[in-house]
Every structure is written in C-alpha cells, then in structure tokens.
Design an enzyme around this catalytic site. Structure first.
Site, PDB file in Angstrom:
ATOM      1  NE  ARG A 153     -74.520  -2.032 -96.760  1.00  0.00           N
ATOM      2  CZ  ARG A 153     -72.184  -2.543 -97.119  1.00  0.00           C
ATOM      3  NH1 ARG A 153     -72.027  -1.398 -96.463  1.00  0.00           N
ATOM      4  NH2 ARG A 153     -72.144  -3.043 -97.891  1.00  0.00           N
ATOM      5  CB  SER A 227     -75.885  -7.203 -99.239  1.00  0.00           C
ATOM      6  OG  SER A 227     -74.583  -7.358 -99.954  1.00  0.00           O
ATOM      7  CD  GLU A 324     -77.151  -3.861 -97.018  1.00  0.00           C
ATOM      8  OE1 GLU A 324     -76.736  -4.972 -97.505  1.00  0.00           O
ATOM      9  OE2 GLU A 324     -77.400  -2.622 -97.426  1.00  0.00           O
TER      10      GLU A 324
END
Ligand code: EPU
Length: 584
Positions: A153, A227, A324
């Site tokens: 990520r 997420s 995130e």
C-alpha cells in the site's frame, strides 16, 4: 466525490481531460497560490473539514493496447479511467493479470500511488511504468516499476513524490491468456479446487467480486473507504515473544525471514470492537478493518472511532495500527512539550521563588514541541526530557524529527526515540554541522553492525536555505543566529517555531511574514550573549505582527508564569509545558 459520503467543500475545483488542459491549469495563479490536492475516485480519503485550496481531478480517458510478442501485451491506461472498467477491459481482451483486483473502487491513476492490492495480487505486480506530470519542472516524466519503489500500500508517490507528481497514464504488462494464475489466496484456492478446473479470468473476477460483496460494504449504499487501517507488519521476535502469549491463535502471514504481517481486522474483532459505534461511524461487522458511515457520520465520528480502535488494539496487543486512509486535515496542532532552557525550571540546587513555586506553570522541561498536521506527527527537537514528555503526552507515533541545532538540550533525547524505530528508521532532518556532531556523539547508532538495541536513525541533511517536503508537507527552514552559531527554525504553513535565536537576519525575516502563530524564544528579561531577552523577542514580534505569538525557552529568571502573563501584550503569551495551540 468521496466514497465515505461525508460532505466537505473545496474552495476551488478543477478537472482536466488532457495534458494540455492540465498544463494550462498549472500556469495559473490559482495553482501557484493555493494548497493543491489531487484526488482520484475518493475511495481512500477522509476530509476532516472543508478544503481551503485547489482540488484537482483527472478526467483523462482511454485505454490502448500494444502487443509485445505472442505472450505479452501492454495496456496504457489514462489516469481518469475507473479501475473496475480497466479490469473489465482486460477480461474482454483476454489479458490475464488484473482479475484478482476486480471490484476495487477508485481510478487507475490512484492505483499506482496506493499500490492497491487484494487476493494475493498488488498493482505493482502488473505495472510496467507510470507517466507523470512534474509540477516542479512543468514537464512529463516516466518512472519504471522499480523507480516507483512500490511496497505494501505504498510507493514513492506517497513520500518524496507527494504533491510533486501527477499521474497521467499507467502502463500495465499483461499475459495473453484467459486462464487465471494467482490462486494461492485461501478462498480462491478452495474455489479452484471445488471447480475442478483452472478457473478462467472471468470466473476468478466474478468470484473475487462475490467474496468482496460478502465482506465489504457497497460504496453506493454504505459509505466507507474500504480498509481503514493497514495490516501491521511486526518482527517475528515481537510476534512470538509479545503477541502469542496474549492469544496463541493470532493469524499471521510471513513477509520475510524476520517479519510477519497480521490481519488488523482480526485484531480489531478480537479486541471486542465488532459493530462498535461512535455517532454515525461503525466498525463494519462483516469486516472489522472497515469503518462504515451508517448514514449520518461526521468526520469527527470517524476520527474518534479510529482513535478508539487504535487505542483498544494497542492496549490489548501492543500493536499501533496505522491508517490506510488519507486524512485531509490542514489544521495544525502544536503541543509545547517543554518550555525551559538547558537547565530546565526548577533548576537543580536552586532555592529561588520561581524554582520553589508550587504552580505547574512554573515547571519547565527542556524545549521541544510536537506538531500534528496533514496526518503527520512531527517532533521539533528531542530534548533530554523527551522520554518523560512522550509518556505524559501519549506520543505513540512519529513521522519525522526536525532538529534546530546540536546543543545537548535539543538532542539529548534522541536515544529515547527507540520505541518509534520498531516500524523502520526514524527520519531526523538537520543541517550538515548537526549531522557531523551527531555522528560523533551518537557514533554507536551509526557504526557498521551496531548493537541491536540502538535506535535506527536516518539523518537527512537540509541546506538551510531550501524548502523541503515531508510526505508532501512543505517545510521552510529559517536561518537564525544563536550568538555566533547559525542554526535553524522552521515554518510550516502559517506557523513558525524559532528557538535559541539571538538575532534573525533581514532576508530571513521576509520568510516569517503573514504568520498566524509564531513560537519564539525569550530567555529572561536581562541581556544574554546568545539568546534573545523578552524585550528583544517583543521587538521581533512587533515587526512581524503574527496574529499570536508565544514565548518559550525560559530560565528561572523569567519570574512566575502568572506574573509574566500579565506583563505581555495582548497577543503575546508565555508558553507552559503541555500548552496546545490550534490553527485552522
Ligand atoms: N478477519 C477477522 N475479522 C475481521 C476481518 C478479518 O478475523 O473482521 C480475519 C479473516 O478471517 C482472515 C484474515 O483476518 O483470516 C484476513 O482477512 P481478509 O482476507 O478479509 O483480508 P484483510 O487482510 O483483512 C486485505 C486488504 C483488503 C483486501 C483483502 C483481500 C489491507 C489493509 N486490506 O484485508 O483491501 O480486499 O486483504 O485481499 O491490506 C482495501 O484496501 O480497501 C481492501 C479492502
């Protein structure tokens, strides 16, 4: 334009559908004079408030195919193409590689920034290169997969490239095949076994879409950003020694020989937070990694819930979850961790009335400050009292440390940065002379094969006269004189922090115009050869005219805090330890 469904307004919005249009926007005063935020599909953003700047969005469309040889084809995809449309295009063209990434919301430009991933595949596995517009030079530049420095990520576009590069097109390398290949991820493996044949890319994409729909909210019905947290990566040692004893069933995936990744959703669920709500925000019961907007959530609800989740998981498992989601929060919060000079107040072995005062306001640890803005936690100087300051202010995470100079009272706490090194080296920004001094003083941290317990530090040299960026946040160094020693202060947005100055050169004064908040040192009323007195600081404040100024770095001669407060002009305040200053 965001999937959370929480309203926020941009002062200015601009969309472009070609490089030519982007170049035209780039040449305007609006681009030059405003904070610029480039958004994609808004599936990973949380606006904490309205955005007082320019929001840019790509409406560039188009996918073209180039066949390399009989096995490989490239797809060149414009940044404004929806990711799901690109995956569908691949399946229709009979090109394998993207099928496990079916159903991910957002646009193709952002997929390269975020390195989106699901079901055993990450965008980096198929990205060939990324063509960008460079806002520093006004030209285009293409980065190879390697140059993008993709990680879980993550990519360089979220660090040194943030705010500088705008993705124009992403080139993907795909296999000419209708047979799926990446079937290692648990539920997909089972799916393939049950099917009895190697699934096609269409079958795989359909199955991925089905699994996603069973776990993740449909953004068109329930607001969320997918997420909310990243899955934490911890050392195998920490996992075995600190976590397994709390629960032997904690799942993990091996990252390499030294590290494992832990599903944050599992930790959140087993910390008892499944379905937990604050206001309209809820830990999504089907997948606890998601924070959902049940209809009327405010950004504050989401932020409070995410803090509660981080706190609860930390208390139970000792792991600090990192979001995130990108928080768009341009407000600045400054915490004065210490407001005392090198000896602190009270001074050791002093019986003066200030050192004997019972008031908390007269207890001053050595000078340092914590700045929170744009989702970053930045420490200015690590004083010898840093350990105590971190404990009393619940500091659990640091993104960077800015050092003003190498005098012991500003760097004596660097060894206590150890707890923040668990997730990688802590970055220290400093001038070259500070770099050299620390190299000598903390040589045990910088030698080859250091003792395993020492802090891992990354020294980043700044030249004092050039602006630099920390994850896209602009920092302007201010050169000031500490007696005869040139040292630096820092300006971040409309806030500046200057300590240990005796004078500020004229050319640097211009960098301090238009401030909302100035924190500046004032040792005492009496003259000192290397520090400004209160009167000298007031002169500077009178010239710069910030909305508010705060004096810091006092010694005991400053007198009682309560008396000093009354002596100062209306917009000038004495700092005290624990003071919080907010700028919106
Ligand atoms: N789990 C729980 N409780 C939960 C959630 C998960 O016990 O509430 C357990 C599951 O049973 C499973 C493990 O945790 O054993 C992993 O769960 P899952 O397969 O759902 O994957 P994840 O690690 O939670 C990641 C990505 C998702 C992606 C899935 C599938 C991150 C931060 N998230 O989630 O990505 O769809 O894997 O590959 O890496 C996104 O980025 O927005 C996203 C949804």
């Amino acid at each position: 334009m965001t999937t959370f469904g929480i309203p926020a307004k941009a002062a200015i919005f601009a969309e472009y559908s070609s490089l030519k249009e982007l170049s035209e926007i780039y040449k305007t005063d609006v681009f030059r004079d405003n904070e610029v935020l480039h958004i994609g599909g808004g599936s990973n953003l949380l606006f904490a408030h309205d955005f007082n700047g320019l929001v840019l969005h790509s409406a560039m469309k188009g996918i073209s195919r180039y066949d390399k040889d009989e096995d490989t084809a490239f797809a060149i995809v414009a940044s404004g193409e929806k990711w799901i449309d690109f995956v569908e295009w691949c399946i229709n063209e009979g090109l394998q590689g993207a099928e496990n990434l079916a159903g991910i919301p957002g646009e193709t430009g952002a997929s390269a920034v975020q390195n989106v991933g699901a079901y055993g595949v990450e965008a980096k596995d198929i990205i060939h290169n990324v063509e960008c517009f460079d806002t520093l030079t006004g030209t285009t530049i293409t980065f190879s997969n390697n140059e993008c420095r993709f990680a879980y990520r993550d990519s360089m576009f979220k660090h040194e490239g943030k705010g500088r590069y705008i993705v124009l097109r992403v080139s993907f390398r795909l296999r000419k095949s209708t047979e799926a290949r990446n079937l290692e991820y648990g539920p997909l493996k089972k799916f393939a076994e049950d099917l009895g044949h190697i699934p096609s890319i269409r079958e795989t994409a359909d199955e991925v879409t089905r699994i996603r729909a069973s776990k993740l909210p449909d953004p068109s019905v329930t607001g969320s950003a997918g997420s909310f947290f990243k899955n934490p990566v911890v050392s195998t040692y920490f996992y075995n020694d600190e976590m397994v004893c709390k629960d032997p069933d904690i799942p993990f995936y091996k990252v390499d020989d030294h590290r494992v990744k832990i599903p944050a959703g599992w930790l959140i669920e087993h910390a008892g937070l499944k379905g937990y709500r604050i206001g309209g925000a809820q830990v999504y019961p089907q997948q606890c990694l998601v924070i959902a907007n049940t209809g009327d959530a405010t950004a504050e609800d989401v932020i409070n819930l995410s803090r509660h989740v981080v706190d609860t998981v930390r208390r139970k498992y000792g792991v600090v979850l990192q979001p995130e989601v990108n928080f768009i929060d341009t407000s600045i919060e400054i915490t004065i961790l210490g407001s005392g000079t090198s000896k602190g107040v009270p001074e050791v072995a002093c019986a003066c009335r200030v050192c004997r005062s019972d008031s908390q306001f007269d207890k001053r640890l050595r000078t340092s400050a914590l700045v929170r803005t744009h989702g970053l936690d930045i420490l200015i100087d690590a004083s010898p009292d840093f350990r105590q300051q971190a404990l009393s202010h619940d500091i659990f995470h640091l993104d960077a440390v800015l050092i003003t100079h190498s005098h012991y009272d500003h760097v004596g706490g660097i060894d206590d940065l150890r707890p923040f090194c668990a997730e990688g080296a802590v970055s220290l920004y400093m001038k070259e002379d500070v770099h050299n001094d620390l190299g000598k003083r903390l040589d045990y941290c910088f030698r080859e094969n250091p003792y395993p317990g020492v802090p891992t530090l990354k020294r980043i040299i700044i030249d004092g006269s050039s602006t630099f960026f920390i994850n896209g946040l602009k920092i302007i160094p201010i050169n000031v004189m500490h007696g005869k020693l040139p040292i630096v202060g820092y300006r971040i947005g409309d806030f500046a922090y200057i300590t240990d100055a005796k004078s500020i050169p004229e050319e640097e004064m211009t960098k301090l115009e238009g401030l909302k908040v100035l924190v500046i040192n004032a040792l005492r009323h009496r003259h000192h050869f290397a520090h400004m007195s209160v009167e000298e600081s007031l002169d500077i404040i009178d010239r710069l005219k910030p909305q508010d100024a705060y004096l810091t770095h006092f010694n005991h001669e400053i007198g009682l805090h309560s008396e000093l407060e009354k002596e100062l002009p209306e917009n000038v305040h004495p700092c005290f330890d624990g003071l919080k200053i907010h700028l919106s």
